[in-house]
Scaffold this motif. Structure first.
Motif, mmCIF file in Angstrom:
data_model
loop_
_atom_site.group_PDB
_atom_site.id
_atom_site.type_symbol
_atom_site.label_atom_id
_atom_site.label_comp_id
_atom_site.label_asym_id
_atom_site.label_seq_id
_atom_site.Cartn_x
_atom_site.Cartn_y
_atom_site.Cartn_z
ATOM 1 N N CYS A 130 0.794 -1.231 0.000
ATOM 2 C CA CYS A 130 0.000 0.000 0.000
ATOM 3 C C CYS A 130 0.830 1.287 0.000
ATOM 4 O O CYS A 130 0.336 2.324 -0.445
ATOM 5 N N CYS A 148 1.305 4.115 -2.875
ATOM 6 C CA CYS A 148 0.228 5.064 -3.197
ATOM 7 C C CYS A 148 -0.360 5.748 -1.973
ATOM 8 O O CYS A 148 -1.016 6.767 -2.100
ATOM 9 N N HIS A 149 -0.164 5.168 -0.793
ATOM 10 C CA HIS A 149 -0.821 5.715 0.392
ATOM 11 C C HIS A 149 0.163 6.183 1.455
ATOM 12 O O HIS A 149 -0.070 6.003 2.651
HETATM 13 C C1 HEC Z 1 -1.456 1.833 -7.278
HETATM 14 C C2 HEC Z 1 -1.847 2.658 -6.179
HETATM 15 C C3 HEC Z 1 -2.561 2.077 -5.001
HETATM 16 C C4 HEC Z 1 -2.174 1.033 -4.177
HETATM 17 C C5 HEC Z 1 -0.929 0.185 -4.289
HETATM 18 C C6 HEC Z 1 -3.168 0.940 -3.144
HETATM 19 N N1 HEC Z 1 -4.136 1.885 -3.338
HETATM 20 FE FE1 HEC Z 1 -5.722 2.294 -2.145
HETATM 21 N N2 HEC Z 1 -6.348 3.773 -3.390
HETATM 22 C C7 HEC Z 1 -5.706 4.154 -4.555
HETATM 23 C C8 HEC Z 1 -6.489 5.195 -5.211
HETATM 24 C C9 HEC Z 1 -6.111 5.858 -6.529
HETATM 25 C C10 HEC Z 1 -7.606 5.435 -4.397
HETATM 26 C C11 HEC Z 1 -8.732 6.459 -4.607
HETATM 27 C C12 HEC Z 1 -9.656 6.078 -5.703
HETATM 28 C C13 HEC Z 1 -10.375 4.797 -5.445
HETATM 29 O O1 HEC Z 1 -11.018 4.651 -4.391
HETATM 30 O O2 HEC Z 1 -10.286 3.914 -6.303
HETATM 31 C C14 HEC Z 1 -7.491 4.533 -3.263
HETATM 32 C C15 HEC Z 1 -8.410 4.464 -2.235
HETATM 33 C C16 HEC Z 1 -8.242 3.696 -1.100
HETATM 34 C C17 HEC Z 1 -9.115 3.756 0.055
HETATM 35 C C18 HEC Z 1 -10.325 4.651 0.230
HETATM 36 C C19 HEC Z 1 -11.512 4.011 -0.390
HETATM 37 C C20 HEC Z 1 -12.794 4.741 -0.072
HETATM 38 O O3 HEC Z 1 -13.757 4.082 0.290
HETATM 39 O O4 HEC Z 1 -12.816 5.970 -0.208
HETATM 40 C C21 HEC Z 1 -8.629 2.840 0.953
HETATM 41 C C22 HEC Z 1 -9.198 2.538 2.333
HETATM 42 C C23 HEC Z 1 -7.473 2.209 0.346
HETATM 43 N N3 HEC Z 1 -7.266 2.760 -0.882
HETATM 44 C C24 HEC Z 1 -6.729 1.214 0.948
HETATM 45 C C25 HEC Z 1 -5.622 0.599 0.371
HETATM 46 C C26 HEC Z 1 -4.884 -0.470 1.007
HETATM 47 C C27 HEC Z 1 -5.192 -1.038 2.383
HETATM 48 C C28 HEC Z 1 -3.886 -0.817 0.151
HETATM 49 C C29 HEC Z 1 -2.890 -1.927 0.317
HETATM 50 C C30 HEC Z 1 -3.394 -3.226 0.632
HETATM 51 C C31 HEC Z 1 -4.002 0.040 -1.020
HETATM 52 N N4 HEC Z 1 -5.072 0.876 -0.850
HETATM 53 C C32 HEC Z 1 -3.147 0.017 -2.109
HETATM 54 C C33 HEC Z 1 -4.513 3.654 -5.019
HETATM 55 C C34 HEC Z 1 -3.803 2.603 -4.467
#
Ligand code: HEC
Length: 156
Positions: A57, A60-61
């Protein structure tokens, strides 16, 4: 095989377009490894969970994004920049300890949802970063962790 004139012109145009799109402004997000509010600085942070989140994660986060070479080349660059900006806006683990309890609880719940539904990590990311895919053990581990941290925050 001889390359025909038309093919040459088409290849020339494609090359030109490729060169020109490199000039489109698109700023690589800033990276910082000194984040006092990082989730990992949370007292009693589970090491195994920290490892999973860092691997799956954090690109991106968090502010600790690592950029492979292709993330500097358009059109890949546009996709990477957008995902990181959007990802950080929704959830930035580097700011975790600066969030209010209510916000933290909301995010923990969203994390669980996203992981269970298989939305995160983004599938477009795991095509290349295959080791970022979560297996069942890792998903269970994250699930237990989000539940226990939520309980702890409620109890504070
Ligand atoms: C390649 C980039 C990327 C990775 C790696 C990634 N995310 Fe995300 N994540 C995003 C993006 C872009 C958004 C906002 C748009 C969407 O919700 O699709 C987001 C949104 C979220 C949200 C908010 C969703 C909501 O309901 O608003 C959460 C919670 C989240 N990610 C958790 C995680 C977790 C936990 C991991 C690892 C297991 C992870 N992400 C890995 C790109 C990523």
């Amino acid at each position: 095989m001889r390359i025909g004139k038309v093919t040459k012109i088409i290849l020339g145009i494609l090359l030109l377009v490729f060169v020109l799109i490199q000039l489109v402004p698109s700023e690589i997000p800033e990276v910082s490894f000194e984040n006092e509010g990082d989730l990992f600085a949370m007292p009693g942070m589970d090491e195994e969970v920290a490892g999973i989140l860092r691997n799956s994660c954090y690109d991106c986060h968090s502010n600790e994004t690592s950029f492979p070479w292709y993330s500097f080349v358009a059109p890949m660059k546009w996709l990477v920049v957008k995902d990181i900006n959007d990802g950080r806006k929704e959830l930035n683990f580097s700011d975790w300890n600066n969030l209010g309890k209510r916000e933290q609880i909301k995010i923990l719940e969203e994390m669980m949802e996203e992981i269970e539904e298989g939305n995160m990590p983004l599938p477009v990311y795991t095509i290349i970063h295959r080791d970022a895919r979560l297996n069942e053990d890792q998903r269970n581990k994250l699930s237990e962790w989000t539940a226990s941290v939520t309980e702890k925050i409620f109890g504070e």
